[in-house]
Design an enzyme around this catalytic site. Sequence first.
Site, PDB file in Angstrom:
ATOM      1  N   LYS A 143       0.838  -1.204   0.000  1.00  0.00           N
ATOM      2  CA  LYS A 143       0.000   0.000   0.000  1.00  0.00           C
ATOM      3  C   LYS A 143       0.870   1.251   0.000  1.00  0.00           C
ATOM      4  O   LYS A 143       0.515   2.258  -0.602  1.00  0.00           O
ATOM      5  CB  LYS A 143      -0.950   0.016   1.188  1.00  0.00           C
ATOM      6  CG  LYS A 143      -2.339  -0.472   0.840  1.00  0.00           C
ATOM      7  CD  LYS A 143      -2.471  -1.973   0.708  1.00  0.00           C
ATOM      8  CE  LYS A 143      -2.401  -2.580  -0.636  1.00  0.00           C
ATOM      9  NZ  LYS A 143      -2.425  -4.038  -0.666  1.00  0.00           N
TER      10      LYS A 143
ATOM     11  N   ALA B  79      -2.640 -12.609 -13.061  1.00  0.00           N
ATOM     12  CA  ALA B  79      -3.393 -11.346 -12.959  1.00  0.00           C
ATOM     13  C   ALA B  79      -4.366 -11.427 -11.800  1.00  0.00           C
ATOM     14  O   ALA B  79      -5.528 -11.030 -11.901  1.00  0.00           O
ATOM     15  CB  ALA B  79      -4.127 -11.043 -14.265  1.00  0.00           C
TER      16      ALA B  79
ATOM     17  N   HIS C 217     -23.256  15.312   2.397  1.00  0.00           N
ATOM     18  CA  HIS C 217     -23.016  15.843   1.061  1.00  0.00           C
ATOM     19  C   HIS C 217     -21.969  16.938   1.137  1.00  0.00           C
ATOM     20  O   HIS C 217     -22.037  17.761   2.042  1.00  0.00           O
ATOM     21  CB  HIS C 217     -24.309  16.431   0.487  1.00  0.00           C
ATOM     22  CG  HIS C 217     -24.103  17.079  -0.852  1.00  0.00           C
ATOM     23  ND1 HIS C 217     -23.931  16.340  -2.004  1.00  0.00           N
ATOM     24  CD2 HIS C 217     -24.012  18.379  -1.212  1.00  0.00           C
ATOM     25  CE1 HIS C 217     -23.757  17.177  -3.026  1.00  0.00           C
ATOM     26  NE2 HIS C 217     -23.806  18.418  -2.572  1.00  0.00           N
TER      27      HIS C 217
HETATM   28  P1  NAD Z   1      -4.502 -15.062  -6.644  1.00  0.00           P
HETATM   29  O1  NAD Z   1      -5.021 -16.405  -6.403  1.00  0.00           O
HETATM   30  O2  NAD Z   1      -5.317 -13.864  -6.276  1.00  0.00           O
HETATM   31  O3  NAD Z   1      -4.152 -14.904  -8.200  1.00  0.00           O
HETATM   32  C1  NAD Z   1      -3.256 -15.749  -8.871  1.00  0.00           C
HETATM   33  C2  NAD Z   1      -3.539 -15.671 -10.360  1.00  0.00           C
HETATM   34  O4  NAD Z   1      -2.514 -16.349 -11.028  1.00  0.00           O
HETATM   35  C3  NAD Z   1      -4.855 -16.310 -10.748  1.00  0.00           C
HETATM   36  O5  NAD Z   1      -5.581 -15.425 -11.562  1.00  0.00           O
HETATM   37  C4  NAD Z   1      -4.425 -17.565 -11.504  1.00  0.00           C
HETATM   38  O6  NAD Z   1      -5.304 -17.928 -12.524  1.00  0.00           O
HETATM   39  C5  NAD Z   1      -3.092 -17.130 -12.075  1.00  0.00           C
HETATM   40  N1  NAD Z   1      -2.184 -18.231 -12.375  1.00  0.00           N
HETATM   41  C6  NAD Z   1      -1.975 -19.356 -11.655  1.00  0.00           C
HETATM   42  N2  NAD Z   1      -1.036 -20.127 -12.255  1.00  0.00           N
HETATM   43  C7  NAD Z   1      -0.644 -19.464 -13.368  1.00  0.00           C
HETATM   44  C8  NAD Z   1       0.290 -19.725 -14.400  1.00  0.00           C
HETATM   45  N3  NAD Z   1       1.025 -20.846 -14.389  1.00  0.00           N
HETATM   46  N4  NAD Z   1       0.442 -18.825 -15.395  1.00  0.00           N
HETATM   47  C9  NAD Z   1      -0.302 -17.690 -15.406  1.00  0.00           C
HETATM   48  N5  NAD Z   1      -1.211 -17.395 -14.455  1.00  0.00           N
HETATM   49  C10 NAD Z   1      -1.376 -18.260 -13.443  1.00  0.00           C
HETATM   50  O7  NAD Z   1      -3.084 -15.021  -5.926  1.00  0.00           O
HETATM   51  P2  NAD Z   1      -2.089 -13.817  -5.633  1.00  0.00           P
HETATM   52  O8  NAD Z   1      -2.427 -12.626  -6.437  1.00  0.00           O
HETATM   53  O9  NAD Z   1      -0.724 -14.408  -5.769  1.00  0.00           O
HETATM   54  O10 NAD Z   1      -2.380 -13.513  -4.115  1.00  0.00           O
HETATM   55  C11 NAD Z   1      -2.166 -14.522  -3.128  1.00  0.00           C
HETATM   56  C12 NAD Z   1      -3.108 -14.353  -1.976  1.00  0.00           C
HETATM   57  O11 NAD Z   1      -2.855 -13.167  -1.281  1.00  0.00           O
HETATM   58  C13 NAD Z   1      -4.547 -14.328  -2.430  1.00  0.00           C
HETATM   59  O12 NAD Z   1      -5.305 -15.139  -1.607  1.00  0.00           O
HETATM   60  C14 NAD Z   1      -4.935 -12.898  -2.268  1.00  0.00           C
HETATM   61  O13 NAD Z   1      -6.300 -12.741  -1.951  1.00  0.00           O
HETATM   62  C15 NAD Z   1      -4.038 -12.423  -1.144  1.00  0.00           C
HETATM   63  N6  NAD Z   1      -3.780 -10.993  -1.324  1.00  0.00           N
HETATM   64  C16 NAD Z   1      -4.778 -10.117  -1.084  1.00  0.00           C
HETATM   65  C17 NAD Z   1      -4.574  -8.779  -1.311  1.00  0.00           C
HETATM   66  C18 NAD Z   1      -5.686  -7.815  -1.063  1.00  0.00           C
HETATM   67  O14 NAD Z   1      -6.618  -8.174  -0.351  1.00  0.00           O
HETATM   68  N7  NAD Z   1      -5.666  -6.631  -1.661  1.00  0.00           N
HETATM   69  C19 NAD Z   1      -3.371  -8.317  -1.814  1.00  0.00           C
HETATM   70  C20 NAD Z   1      -2.397  -9.240  -2.068  1.00  0.00           C
HETATM   71  C21 NAD Z   1      -2.600 -10.586  -1.820  1.00  0.00           C
END
Ligand code: NAD
Length: 478
Positions: free
Chosen positions: A61, A192, A454
């Site tokens: 952040k 993504a 508002h």
């Molecule tokens: P994620 O599960 O959100 O996303 C991973 C993405 O990678 C998915 O869209 C998946 O389809 C893709 N993917 C998987 N294997 C792949 C491959 N071989 N090639 C291309 N794409 C592939 O996981 P993340 O973004 O790594 O985050 C991890 C965890 O941390 C999640 O549970 C997330 O919710 C948490 N997190 C939350 C926040 C937030 O709340 N703002 C911020 C960061 C992380």
Amino acid sequence: MAEARLDFDVMVIGGGPAGYPAAIRAAQNGLKVACVDAWRNRDGSSALGGTCLNAGCIPSKAMLESSELWHRAQHEFSAHGIKVGSLTLDLATMQKRRAAIVRGMTGGIASLFKAAGVTAIYGKGRLLARREVEVTAADGQVSRLAARHVVLASGSVPSELKALPFDGANIIDSWSALELDTVPRRLCVIGAGVIGLELGSVWRRLGAEVVTLEALDALLPMADAQLATEAGRHFKKLGLDIRLGAKVSAAVPGKDGVSVRYADARGEQSLLADKVVVAVGRRPYTEGLLDAASGVTLDERGFIGVDERCATGVENVWAVGDVVRGPMLAHKGKEEGIAVADRIAGKYAHVNYELIPSVIYTAPEIAWAGKTEAQAKEAGIECKAGVFPFAASGRAKAMESTAGFVKLIANRVTDEILGVHIIGPMAGELIAEAVLAMEFRGSAEDLQRTIHAHPTLAEAVHEAALAADKRAIDNINR
Ligand code: NAD
């Protein structure tokens, strides 16, 4: 067999956002508590706070805020009549600020522990039989402590792709990607998901060419479809090149950069990048945590098995946060930690797993809670939706932040709010009102009759509730 000597009422293993609140609440409940944490900073020092404070939520952040200000100074200040001449990026200062915020926050937990009377133990905890915990300190010293209750909160670690193992230099995880000391010219992000989108945004805003390779054919499939489409438009406008349906097979470092090979609908592809960030999810972290004699078992995906109360099935052993089922979110872990600490003290506790807000800290920000329109329809619920665009919000206009909308979904028959989906300025803050309304099983009419100051962004939530009944005032009802 004689009962082991008791050192603590509660020992929490893991001082991240699930573990440290569990420790503090247990101490508030009058129990003698210790929290064991193994986190090591790059310089070898210990810190509380886990991934969230040290390498995830908080530093990301900080970098999102700094990079967004840089981006706005370049692209928006002139619209406000502010001419800034040429801008200079001082990444070293930006990074120092991030590190200082992290130090302040993690030090804050140590102070909170002191004030609450929680004993912080820096070392790696391993659960043995009968709630004995073996602690290996950084200097290798091993000790054994026994507790009446043990709470396992060891968190998660980034998942690695077999074909692209982290090398700490060119193929890196999300922690390293937050700490780069130069802006890579070409950055490839694998995944993504939330991390991929947030990190891609940071470095894109700071000037990197970013290509994001996503294996799935859809962007943000877990979000409401209207939200995901709007998000895709804004990511494109920022210049994020998100390639869907891309299956990565290899990454080979060479003298011109890392060659990333992937296959998509058009066949075999490759691209060159200076850095590759692998953000394909996280896995529960249980290495060295459980002695076979502890009796605690893992499920087929490597999570510690628990019931709805976070009990492991082994007497007085609990598990919370990323290491158990459910979304890997700090706020979900925090509520589980607090709930377990209250249960241990014999108090009532409840975690509403149906209402865990999701936030993605991109620009515009994305946040939602409850059901998407598709999920409501799939569940056979007759529903109505109200949408209010920020372009019709006076406050959003004054902020020069008119992208996005609030979408509210309610039951057509009972009027109960089923889901709220926001893309736009401060979406992560605005969603709190929706979560509260849904926690109290509020109706669209409840929000309609609630006075919103508002001019505020929150009026968009009010207007979306009105729009669900085609009674919006500040927008044409369709
Ligand atoms: P994620 O599960 O959100 O996303 C991973 C993405 O990678 C998915 O869209 C998946 O389809 C893709 N993917 C998987 N294997 C792949 C491959 N071989 N090639 C291309 N794409 C592939 O996981 P993340 O973004 O790594 O985050 C991890 C965890 O941390 C999640 O549970 C997330 O919710 C948490 N997190 C939350 C926040 C937030 O709340 N703002 C911020 C960061 C992380």
